[in-house]
Design a protein around this motif. Structure first.
Motif, mmCIF file in Angstrom:
data_model
loop_
_atom_site.group_PDB
_atom_site.id
_atom_site.type_symbol
_atom_site.label_atom_id
_atom_site.label_comp_id
_atom_site.label_asym_id
_atom_site.label_seq_id
_atom_site.Cartn_x
_atom_site.Cartn_y
_atom_site.Cartn_z
ATOM 1 N N ILE A 101 -5.281 37.960 -46.739
ATOM 2 C CA ILE A 101 -4.183 37.004 -46.937
ATOM 3 C C ILE A 101 -4.496 35.698 -46.221
ATOM 4 N N ASN A 102 -4.253 34.590 -46.902
ATOM 5 C CA ASN A 102 -4.373 33.280 -46.265
ATOM 6 C C ASN A 102 -3.014 32.599 -46.396
ATOM 7 N N ARG A 103 -2.438 32.192 -45.281
ATOM 8 C CA ARG A 103 -1.053 31.728 -45.296
ATOM 9 C C ARG A 103 -0.886 30.244 -45.612
ATOM 10 N N ARG A 104 -1.993 29.546 -45.931
ATOM 11 C CA ARG A 104 -1.858 28.092 -46.018
ATOM 12 C C ARG A 104 -0.814 27.642 -47.049
ATOM 13 N N GLN A 105 -0.908 28.170 -48.279
ATOM 14 C CA GLN A 105 0.022 27.694 -49.316
ATOM 15 C C GLN A 105 1.465 28.099 -49.011
ATOM 16 N N ILE A 106 1.659 29.344 -48.554
ATOM 17 C CA ILE A 106 3.037 29.796 -48.315
ATOM 18 C C ILE A 106 3.621 29.082 -47.090
ATOM 19 N N THR A 107 2.768 28.724 -46.119
ATOM 20 C CA THR A 107 3.269 28.001 -44.943
ATOM 21 C C THR A 107 3.737 26.607 -45.339
ATOM 22 N N ARG A 108 2.949 25.948 -46.194
ATOM 23 C CA ARG A 108 3.368 24.622 -46.665
ATOM 24 C C ARG A 108 4.665 24.717 -47.474
ATOM 25 N N ALA A 109 4.738 25.752 -48.311
ATOM 26 C CA ALA A 109 5.936 25.921 -49.141
ATOM 27 C C ALA A 109 7.155 26.218 -48.268
ATOM 28 N N GLU A 110 6.962 27.062 -47.266
ATOM 29 C CA GLU A 110 8.087 27.403 -46.371
ATOM 30 C C GLU A 110 8.549 26.160 -45.615
ATOM 31 N N ALA A 111 7.586 25.347 -45.142
ATOM 32 C CA ALA A 111 7.961 24.149 -44.385
ATOM 33 C C ALA A 111 8.822 23.226 -45.253
ATOM 34 N N ARG A 112 8.451 23.082 -46.508
ATOM 35 C CA ARG A 112 9.221 22.241 -47.422
ATOM 36 C C ARG A 112 10.600 22.870 -47.670
ATOM 37 N N ALA A 113 10.631 24.181 -47.867
ATOM 38 C CA ALA A 113 11.913 24.858 -48.118
ATOM 39 C C ALA A 113 12.844 24.701 -46.914
ATOM 40 N N ARG A 114 12.277 24.644 -45.719
ATOM 41 C CA ARG A 114 13.112 24.470 -44.524
ATOM 42 C C ARG A 114 13.718 23.062 -44.468
ATOM 43 N N GLN A 115 13.009 22.076 -45.075
ATOM 44 C CA GLN A 115 13.631 20.748 -45.184
ATOM 45 C C GLN A 115 14.774 20.780 -46.194
ATOM 46 N N MET A 116 14.594 21.610 -47.231
ATOM 47 C CA MET A 116 15.569 21.617 -48.338
ATOM 48 C C MET A 116 16.842 22.384 -48.011
ATOM 49 N N PHE A 117 16.702 23.465 -47.205
ATOM 50 C CA PHE A 117 17.849 24.355 -46.956
ATOM 51 C C PHE A 117 17.854 24.814 -45.505
ATOM 52 N N ASP A 118 19.008 25.347 -45.116
ATOM 53 C CA ASP A 118 19.123 26.012 -43.823
ATOM 54 C C ASP A 118 18.717 27.477 -44.063
ATOM 55 N N LEU A 119 17.452 27.802 -43.797
ATOM 56 C CA LEU A 119 16.900 29.052 -44.324
ATOM 57 C C LEU A 119 17.099 30.295 -43.475
ATOM 58 N N GLY A 120 17.055 30.141 -42.172
ATOM 59 C CA GLY A 120 17.027 31.341 -41.329
ATOM 60 C C GLY A 120 15.638 31.956 -41.337
ATOM 61 N N GLU A 121 15.541 33.152 -40.770
ATOM 62 C CA GLU A 121 14.232 33.816 -40.666
ATOM 63 C C GLU A 121 13.803 34.401 -42.005
ATOM 64 N N ALA A 122 12.479 34.557 -42.179
ATOM 65 C CA ALA A 122 11.975 35.220 -43.392
ATOM 66 C C ALA A 122 12.343 36.700 -43.340
ATOM 67 N N VAL A 123 12.634 37.281 -44.506
ATOM 68 C CA VAL A 123 12.958 38.702 -44.582
ATOM 69 C C VAL A 123 11.717 39.540 -44.289
ATOM 70 N N GLU A 124 10.561 39.124 -44.830
ATOM 71 C CA GLU A 124 9.320 39.901 -44.665
ATOM 72 C C GLU A 124 8.483 39.326 -43.527
ATOM 73 N N ALA A 125 7.859 40.219 -42.749
ATOM 74 C CA ALA A 125 6.954 39.752 -41.693
ATOM 75 C C ALA A 125 5.645 39.249 -42.320
ATOM 76 N N THR A 126 5.228 39.881 -43.406
ATOM 77 C CA THR A 126 3.994 39.499 -44.097
ATOM 78 C C THR A 126 4.354 39.115 -45.521
ATOM 79 N N PRO A 127 3.813 38.005 -46.025
ATOM 80 C CA PRO A 127 4.182 37.616 -47.392
ATOM 81 C C PRO A 127 3.729 38.649 -48.426
ATOM 82 N N TRP A 128 4.536 38.794 -49.475
ATOM 83 C CA TRP A 128 4.100 39.586 -50.628
ATOM 84 C C TRP A 128 2.952 38.836 -51.288
ATOM 85 N N VAL A 129 1.971 39.576 -51.802
ATOM 86 C CA VAL A 129 0.865 38.927 -52.505
ATOM 87 C C VAL A 129 0.553 39.696 -53.785
ATOM 88 N N GLY A 130 0.268 38.967 -54.851
ATOM 89 C CA GLY A 130 -0.073 39.598 -56.131
ATOM 90 C C GLY A 130 -0.915 38.641 -56.957
#
Ligand SMILES: Cc1cc2nc3c(=O)[nH]c(=O)nc-3n(C[C@H](O)[C@H](O)[C@H](O)COP(=O)(O)OP(=O)(O)OC[C@H]3O[C@@H](n4cnc5c(N)ncnc54)[C@H](O)[C@@H]3O)c2cc1C
Length: 411
Positions: free
Chosen positions: A318-347
């Motif tokens: 797993i490489n978190r670069r894309q999901i980290t960038r996406a999460e950072a943007r989502a945190r600007q967009m909404f009041d998100l709270g903590e992620a439900v999963e400790a490790t991102p789902w991957v497929g």
């Protein structure tokens, strides 16, 4: 002995089971897990009636360089990923050139154009209406120049392929999505889409419908597949499961099994990640934030933030670069709270170099059928191509069935 054994109970295999059952076949649906637990679980949940043209690769040298350097969050490539898929990528690139891409889109648009009509009766019969929100998927732009350019292209797609489109300015988008904390220049709103709040749950409901109509859902490992006289067998929990014909609908795992039967299928595996967040209320409809090319989908499990494509071997760490960038943007967009999963789902999206799924009987192996390669839109297309497969199995022919025949792509 059943008439047809389907291996793989994602959206594609499950829809195939329903389509064959509807034509009176005795069908067994088998998977090593419960239905809808892999790629068909982790996607962005959009039934993309709007997707008239499949995603090509950029063909201009500068765009390719920017992709290779990872300048955009839409795609991440690694040298190992390119080496692993080199032949498939080169063919994918050739098929992305304008004339070839137009010809492929002429087929693809017919498939996605049937998606809502194909899902609608299944959703109703499966009692899954509460999972679906009809009408809409948005692409939102912070950059006015990019909004302008993509809006012109969207108007072309809407005109050429007859897709419903609304262009929203920033204020209209803010009114439609009051949960957004950032402002946008505007959005492209596609009307011919449905949003699903639990993609795995929808496949489970379709598998439930298949069972309710008399079909059998069993646990089995496709790796145990072998010829059995004039038919086929796999090892099941209570002994062998046998059938006259078998359909491989193993999504991204299909090429590995096919190799055992002497078929080498080059696949471009485009990996994607998601995380859920259960913070404040967020969106009414799924929205692709074009700054990070990530789809934010309101799901039962929370806001699902899903990434674009990572061109790496399926087994790469797993490489978190894309999901980290996406999460950072989502945190600007909404009041998100903590992620439900400790490790991102991957497929992995099972993309073929021809950008079209394949369905039909294999040229050198009577009784062995395939149904896979739905790439970015298998959640959308499963029931559409399932109906074509059922027609092909009944001996029907059509230009669409011919265009998706494995005989064209596999020798
Ligand atoms: C991040 C992301 C977002 C996406 N968003 C969308 C979207 O919004 N809309 C859309 O239409 N598509 C989307 N897609 C694409 C879509 O999810 C896939 O095209 C689709 O799920 C493929 O379905 P499938 O049934 O072919 O494969 P899968 O769902 O992967 O099913 C294959 C099945 O085979 C089974 N299997 C594998 N090996 C074995 C074995 N040895 N024995 C038995 N069973 C086995 C697996 O358990 C699995 O159930 C997205 C994909 C990703 C990754």
């Amino acid at each position: 002995m059943a008439e047809v054994l389907i291996l793989g109970a994602g959206m594609v295999g499950t829809a195939t089971a329903l389509a064959l059952q509807a034509r009176g076949h005795d069908v067994v649906l088998a998977d090593r897990r419960a239905p809808g637990r892999e790629t068909s679980y982790g996607n962005a949940g959009v039934i993309q009636g709007e997707a008239a043209e499949p995603y090509g690769l950029p063909t201009r040298p500068l765009e390719l360089l920017s992709l290779a350097l990872g300048a955009k969050n839409a795609v991440r490539v690694t040298p190992a990923g390119v080496a692993d898929q080199f032949g498939a990528l080169m063919r994918y690139l050739r098929n992305s050139l304008p004339a070839r891409h137009r010809a492929i889109s002429a087929v693809y648009s017919q498939l996605t154009g049937r998606a809502i009509a194909a899902h609608e009766p299944l959703v109703e019969a499966a009692g899954a209406g509460d999972l679906m929100r009809p009408h809409g998927f948005r692409q939102a732009y912070a950059d006015p120049a990019r909004l302008e350019a993509d809006s012109r292209n969207a108007e072309r797609l809407a005109r050429d392929y007859g897709r419903g489109l609304r262009l929203l300015d920033g204020a209209e988008l803010a009114r439609a999505e009051p949960g957004l904390r950032v402002s946008y220049a505007g959005a492209i709103q596609w009307e011919d889409c449905w949003a699903c709040s639990d993609p795995g749950g929808l496949v489970t409901a379709y598998a439930g419908l298949f069972a309710q109509r008399g079909g059998e859902v069993v646990e089995a490992d496709a790796q145990s597949l072998s010829a059995d006289g004039s038919g086929w067998r796999v090892a099941g929990p209570d002994g062998p499961i046998t059938a006259e014909r078998v359909v491989l609908a193993l999504g991204p795992w299909t090429p590995t099994l096919l190799a055992r039967f002497g078929y080498l299928v080059p696949m471009v595996g485009k990996r994607g990640y998601h995380l859920h967040f259960r913070g404040a209320p967020t969106l009414n409809l799924p929205l692709m934030d074009m700054t990070v090319s990530s789809v934010m989908s309101p799901m039962r499990a929370g806001l699902r933030v899903a990434t674009g494509a990572e061109l790496v071997p399926m087994t790469a760490p797993i490489n978190r670069r894309q999901i980290t960038r996406a999460e950072a943007r989502a945190r600007q967009m909404f009041d998100l709270g903590e992620a439900v999963e400790a490790t991102p789902w991957v497929g992995t999206r099972p993309c073929l170099p021809g950008m079209l799924p394949l369905l039909g009987e294999l040229p050198r192996t009577p009784g062995l059928w395939v149904h896979f390669g739905h790439g970015h839109q298998g959640f959308t297309l499963g029931p559409v191509t399932a109906e074509l497969l059922a027609a092909a199995m009944a001996g029907e022919t059509s230009p669409l069935i011919a265009a998706l025949s494995p005989a064209r792509a596999m020798r």
